[in-house]
Design a protein around this motif. Structure first.
Motif, short mmCIF file in Angstrom:
data_model
loop_
_atom_site.label_atom_id
_atom_site.label_comp_id
_atom_site.label_asym_id
_atom_site.label_seq_id
_atom_site.Cartn_x
_atom_site.Cartn_y
_atom_site.Cartn_z
N ILE A 163 -6.23 4.51 -0.13
CA ILE A 163 -5.55 3.25 0.55
C ILE A 163 -6.53 2.13 -0.43
O ILE A 163 -6.38 1.12 -0.75
N ILE A 185 0.84 -1.04 -0.08
CA ILE A 185 0.07 0.02 0.01
C ILE A 185 0.77 1.33 0.14
O ILE A 185 0.56 2.21 -0.65
N SER A 203 -10.86 0.42 5.82
CA SER A 203 -10.90 0.06 4.30
C SER A 203 -11.66 -0.77 3.90
O SER A 203 -12.40 -1.68 4.73
N LYS A 241 2.30 1.90 -3.29
CA LYS A 241 1.52 2.56 -4.35
C LYS A 241 1.03 4.03 -3.92
O LYS A 241 0.77 4.76 -4.88
N TYR A 296 -9.16 -6.56 2.96
CA TYR A 296 -7.95 -7.06 2.08
C TYR A 296 -7.78 -8.50 2.49
O TYR A 296 -7.15 -9.03 1.98
N ALA A 309 -5.60 1.74 -3.69
CA ALA A 309 -4.45 0.98 -3.95
C ALA A 309 -4.83 -0.71 -3.73
O ALA A 309 -4.19 -1.45 -4.30
N LEU A 310 -5.61 -0.82 -2.77
CA LEU A 310 -6.15 -2.16 -2.62
C LEU A 310 -6.81 -2.82 -3.93
O LEU A 310 -6.67 -4.03 -4.09
#
Length: 271
Positions: A237, A78, A125, A81, A128, A240-241
């Motif tokens: 974030i 992350i 977020s 990124k 993940y 990015a994920l």
């Protein structure tokens, strides 16, 4: 007269150069603010300070003095990124969410399950990874299902969602600093059962602990915890994920550290 013209021309050149220098400096500040510092309100500019417990193999653990594991690898991916330097902070699991809330860490990548109680303190977020709580006992235990937990001694990690789960069956709930410690204690003959993540339990069995899985108690979603005042950081974030998932990098890290793909929502996969 000629000398005066030269003096005026020199003054104009100096003013132009000064203006250019001021413009370049301003552009640098704006660039930093858009993704690498000021707009994120980071603990340290240019760095992403993240917290993990370092006691939750295979998600976070210490290796040659450095923290490693799936959570740690995701945090670093992350940070890359976002164009930031990843800085790992080892912390007691029970205090990590508070640390993010108080601004001691920028984020937590520490296998936190999204819960209403935690959402009151921090934002999360997109997940993940997905997992689930499992009941573990010793192989010779008479506990064969959740129904057999009534009144038993169930050990869990302090500050985890497993505390409330255990309360559904008993008031005898010894809390320890990590799930691994609870499982190790169980294998040595202490406690009647432990409730912990399925991956953590499976890893402990692979590492030689004489424990057995009894029953899975559901599916949980693990996500990155972010301070509630860091909207831009949370947004980036999530972006990015998404990119890490679409590129296959997240699955690659999952296979490397966990030995299975835990990045996909099992509820959607079964549809």
């Amino acid at each position: 007269m000629k000398k005066l013209k030269i003096t005026v021309l020199f003054a104009i050149i100096v003013l132009v150069l000064a203006a250019c220098g001021s413009s370049e400096s301003g552009n640098g500040d704006t660039s930093s603010g858009d993704g690498e510092g000021s707009s994120y309100n980071l603990v340290e500019e240019g760095k992403l300070n993240f917290a993990s417990s370092g006691e939750f193999r295979p998600f976070s653990y210490m290796e040659n003095g450095e923290m490693d594991g799936y959570d740690v690898a995701v945090a670093k991916a992350i940070a890359e990124k976002l164009g930031l330097e990843a800085v790992a902070n080892k912390a007691k699991f029970s205090g990590i969410v508070t640390g993010v809330k108080q601004g001691r860490y920028d984020i937590a990548v520490a296998s936190h399950t999204i819960t209403e109680e935690r959402l009151a303190q921090v934002d999360f977020s997109e997940p993940y990874y997905y997992s689930g709580p499992v009941i573990y006992t010793r192989p010779d235990s008479d506990i064969k299902s959740a129904d057999d937990l009534e009144g038993k001694e169930i050990s869990v990690s302090r500050g985890s969602t497993y505390v409330e789960m255990a309360k559904e069956y008993t008031d005898n709930i010894p809390q320890v600093d990590s799930d691994v410690v609870a499982l190790q204690s169980l294998a040595k003959g202490h406690h009647d059962a432990v409730i912990t993540d399925s991956v953590t339990g499976s890893t402990a069995i692979e590492d030689g602990l004489e424990i057995a899985a009894v029953e899975q108690l559901g599916v949980s979603k693990q996500a990155v915890a972010v301070n509630k005042e860091s909207d831009k950081l949370l947004e980036d974030i999530n972006t990015a994920l998404k990119e890490l998932k679409e590129s296959g990098k997240l699955e690659e890290l999952s296979m490397e550290y966990v030995g299975a793909d835990i990045t996909k929502d099992p509820e959607k996969s079964s549809e």
